[in-house]
Write a protein that holds these residues in place. Structure first.
Motif, PDB file in Angstrom:
ATOM      1  N   LYS A   1       4.172   9.567   7.013  1.00  0.00           N
ATOM      2  CA  LYS A   1       4.342   9.189   5.757  1.00  0.00           C
ATOM      3  C   LYS A   1       5.299   8.014   5.298  1.00  0.00           C
TER       4      LYS A   1
ATOM      5  N   ASP B   1      -4.267  -2.854  -5.734  1.00  0.00           N
ATOM      6  CA  ASP B   1      -4.633  -1.467  -5.658  1.00  0.00           C
ATOM      7  C   ASP B   1      -6.291  -1.640  -5.692  1.00  0.00           C
TER       8      ASP B   1
ATOM      9  N   LEU C   1      -7.536  -0.586  -2.184  1.00  0.00           N
ATOM     10  CA  LEU C   1      -7.261   0.728  -1.653  1.00  0.00           C
ATOM     11  C   LEU C   1      -8.940   1.212  -2.601  1.00  0.00           C
TER      12      LEU C   1
ATOM     13  N   THR D   1      -7.944  13.393  -4.373  1.00  0.00           N
ATOM     14  CA  THR D   1      -7.101  12.672  -3.524  1.00  0.00           C
ATOM     15  C   THR D   1      -7.248  12.062  -2.951  1.00  0.00           C
TER      16      THR D   1
ATOM     17  N   LEU E   1       0.534  -1.393   0.376  1.00  0.00           N
ATOM     18  CA  LEU E   1       0.103   0.011  -0.060  1.00  0.00           C
ATOM     19  C   LEU E   1       0.483   1.373  -0.098  1.00  0.00           C
TER      20      LEU E   1
ATOM     21  N   LEU F   1      -1.186   8.018   3.623  1.00  0.00           N
ATOM     22  CA  LEU F   1      -1.529   8.220   2.300  1.00  0.00           C
ATOM     23  C   LEU F   1      -2.107   8.578   1.461  1.00  0.00           C
ATOM     24  N   PHE F   2      -1.576   8.953   0.479  1.00  0.00           N
ATOM     25  CA  PHE F   2      -2.702  10.324  -0.805  1.00  0.00           C
ATOM     26  C   PHE F   2      -2.831   9.232  -1.188  1.00  0.00           C
ATOM     27  N   TYR F   3      -3.966   9.089  -1.990  1.00  0.00           N
ATOM     28  CA  TYR F   3      -4.251   7.629  -3.431  1.00  0.00           C
ATOM     29  C   TYR F   3      -5.366   8.411  -4.203  1.00  0.00           C
ATOM     30  N   GLU F   4      -5.537   8.364  -5.422  1.00  0.00           N
ATOM     31  CA  GLU F   4      -6.050   9.284  -6.203  1.00  0.00           C
ATOM     32  C   GLU F   4      -7.233   7.888  -6.882  1.00  0.00           C
ATOM     33  N   TYR F   5      -8.094   8.414  -6.782  1.00  0.00           N
ATOM     34  CA  TYR F   5      -9.379   7.985  -7.200  1.00  0.00           C
ATOM     35  C   TYR F   5     -10.686   8.454  -7.840  1.00  0.00           C
TER      36      TYR F   5
ATOM     37  N   THR G   1       1.140   3.879  -4.028  1.00  0.00           N
ATOM     38  CA  THR G   1       0.233   5.224  -3.262  1.00  0.00           C
ATOM     39  C   THR G   1       1.886   6.134  -3.268  1.00  0.00           C
TER      40      THR G   1
END
Ligand code: GDP
Ligand code: MG
Length: 603
Positions: free
Chosen positions: A242, A171, A174, A71, A26, A63-67, A30
């Motif tokens: 982080k 993925d 997430l 973000t 994970l 964590l920064f996650y693009e979906y 990310t």
């Protein structure tokens, strides 16, 4: 950061089912860490964690996650899986809205899976079941999904099949975190309110508190108060993890991060405590049940001259592990030391190992004991009716004549095993004074059994025993189940007629003879031959109930090797030299330092 795009979650699982490995993946996906072959259990920072391959301390990472072109901020809290550390798990959970419940596709549901599930379930968190290790040859995700449906009543369609090792479907995990978990419902317009769910001590910067913001926001320079002690502090630094610290100007409701505010002792940032703005006091959060020590042992420096070094090491280590209880203690043979309380035997061994590795301290740990209680009857001791004392040191076992009743701590154990071993397991449990409460099949071949045990019967070596007789297939977990009346007595061990307080134990009356005999035999094995004969005796009061003799060292043992096998001689000499380093004199007898614990382990 808008609260609707925050998700706080924990990964929970039985030990070795792949929590830390999934956390690595994970972090990689990310971009929190760079993808290399070498990322192995990145969140396990302690040396003992790396060596034993277990997580001891829960860690946090944002964590920064693009979906779907947005973000999201995902706060991940990795937790330990072992029963001794379930206190850490419940802490982590309180800062989350959901959990990933990982189950090994080959092993299926294990005892700690069940325990961890209930922690999350009772906290009303959203649970996402994840079947890991589908790459294994023997993986049977179908069977595990059926178990999950049967035992936890979660529809099997909700399970995600992954391989944390290879990254398969990680993925998707997430995405499901974003889709299925609710965002925190906290409002940044409310007064600032934060839960301290962990704290660490840094030599240079003081206490670093891990916090989850349940309302408002916090900025550098704010004056905050800790509800527990009522002391106020200025915030010097704050930020995200982080997992390494990333300083920020502000933290907002729903976020998880760290705060440094000039606190000098971890006690000031008590875990479970609430922080608020000095100008806007709030109702404190409910907090946690304090960790309850289940195992007590004496701890002494190998050499009294190391006392103050050891003291500072113990202080530093307990700053980072507030679940250890510390009392000063002293013993005739071992000098000044402490009586420490731990959550379990593994916790004790890990503490010991950390002392030796991180602080280079050499210690003797005495035979562990569970906290018995005595209800005193002697009129001169009774002030307010019934008076109860807790016995954490067998050497201070109150005499029968003063006691109305002794009580022993009980636990409810969960055992999960293939059904081929049921018979063997039942007889082992019976032998440990266990009482069966329940037994159900969780699939065609696996059973889950519930047993009520006296804690002292299972604390030292039950798990090892269970593992070895089930070829490693049975798993075990337990929880506190209060106290029960017990017919217990004090048993002393004498070396050449001298009682050794550090080897005193509390035993069941029915078990006294067999326990005494076993202890004498194990001491006979553990103590090397010396220049004189040593009598090892077990006694109840003044009555000796068992005896073994360690014969004197024959001076010609080495002589015999002359002309014979030189390597054997070298081996003997080396063994003797190594042994000497770890020996401790009790009276005139040299006792190896690990003898104190090993005498309690059954064969
Ligand atoms: P934890 O105790 O739950 O944190 O488990 P770890 O992440 O430390 O993993 C335990 C062991 O399982 C390690 O040896 C991992 O390499 C291995 N492991 C984890 N995930 C997978 C997987 O998806 N497939 C395989 N084959 N092994 C895995
Ligand atoms: Mg781990």
């Amino acid at each position: 950061f808008p609260v609707e795009r925050i998700r706080n979650f924990s990964i929970i699982a039985h030990i070795d089912h792949g929590k830390s490995t999934l956390a690595d993946r994970l972090l990689e996906i990310t971009g929190a860490i760079t993808k290399t072959q070498k990322n192995k259990q990145v969140l396990d920072k302690l040396q003992v964690e790396r060596e034993r391959g277990i997580t001891v301390k829960a860690q946090t990472a944002s964590l920064f996650y693009e979906y779907e072109n947005q973000t999201y901020l995902l706060n991940l809290i990795d937790t330990p899986g072992h029963v001794d550390f379930s206190y850490e798990v419940s802490r982590s959970i309180s800062a989350c809205q959901g959990v990933l419940l990982i189950v090994d596709a080959n092993q299926g549901i294990q005892a700690q899976t069940v325990a961890n599930f209930y922690l999350a379930f009772e906290a009303q968190l959203t649970i996402i079941p994840v079947i890991n290790k589908i790459d294994l040859k023997n993986a049977d995700p179908e069977r595990v999904e059926n178990q999950i449906e049967k035992v936890f009543d979660i529809p099997k369609e909700e399970c995600i099949r992954i391989s944390a090792k290879l990254g398969t479907n990680v993925d998707q995990v997430l995405q499901e975190v974003v889709k299925r978990l609710p965002p925190p419902t906290f409002n940044r317009e409310d007064p600032f309110k934060a839960l301290v769910f962990d704290s660490n001590f840094d030599q240079y910067r003081g206490v670093i508190a891990n916090v989850a913001l349940f309302g408002g926001c916090l900025s550098k320079g704010d004056r905050i108060v800790s509800a527990h002690l009522g002391k106020s502090y200025e915030v010097n630094e704050l930020g995200l993890l982080k997992p390494e610290e990333l300083p920020m100007e502000r933290l907002y409701a729903g976020q998880v991060g760290y705060v440094i505010a000039g606190m000098k002792e971890v006690k000031e940032a008590q875990i479970g405590d609430t922080l608020y703005h000095q100008k806007h006091p709030v109702e404190p959060l409910p907090g946690f049940k304090p960790a309850k020590a289940m195992v007590f042992a004496g701890m002494y420096p190998m050499d009294q001259s190391d006392y103050s070094t050891l003291r500072s090491a113990v202080e530093k280590l307990t700053l980072n592990d507030s679940s250890v209880t510390v009392q000063r203690d002293s013993s005739l043979a071992l000098g000044a030391g402490w009586r420490l309380g731990f959550l379990g035997l593994l916790h004790m061994e890990v503490f010991n190992q950390r002392l030796e590795q991180e602080y280079n301290a050499s210690v003797i740990v005495t035979a562990p004991t569970v906290p018995y209680k005595a209800i005193l009857s002697s009129p001169r001791l009774i002030k307010h009716g019934r008076e109860e004392i807790t016995i954490v040191n067998p050497a201070q076992f109150p005499d029968r004549s003063l006691v109305k009743e002794y009580l022993e701590p009980m636990v409810m154990g969960t055992i999960i095993s293939p059904d081929d071993y049921i018979g063997k397991i039942m007889s082992v449990c019976l032998n440990r004074r266990g009482i069966q409460k329940n037994m159900v099949y969780i699939d065609d071949h696996r059973v889950m059994m519930k047993y009520l045990f006296p804690l002292n019967e299972i604390v030292v070596d039950f798990y090892d025993h269970l593992k070895s007789m089930s070829s490693g297939y049975a798993s075990f977990d337990y929880e506190d189940a209060g106290y029960q009346a017990a017919d217990v007595i004090r048993m002393d061990i004498l070396l050449n007629g001298k009682p050794v307080e550090e080897l005193t134990t509390i035993v069941h009356r029915d078990r006294a003879y067999s326990a005494g005999k076993a202890m004498c035999e194990r001491l006979q094995d553990a103590i090397p031959r010396q220049m004189f004969e040593i009598a090892v005796q077990a006694a109840i009061g003044s009555k000796v109930i068992a005896r073994e003799t360690i014969k004197a060292f024959r001076k010609n043992v080495l002589a015999k090797c002359y002309g014979g096998d030189i390597t054997r001689k070298m081996k003997l000499l080396k063994k003797q030299a190594e042994g000497k380093k770890k020996m401790r004199y009790i009276g005139t007898v040299q006792v190896p330092k690990d003898a104190f614990i090993n005498v309690l382990k059954r064969k």
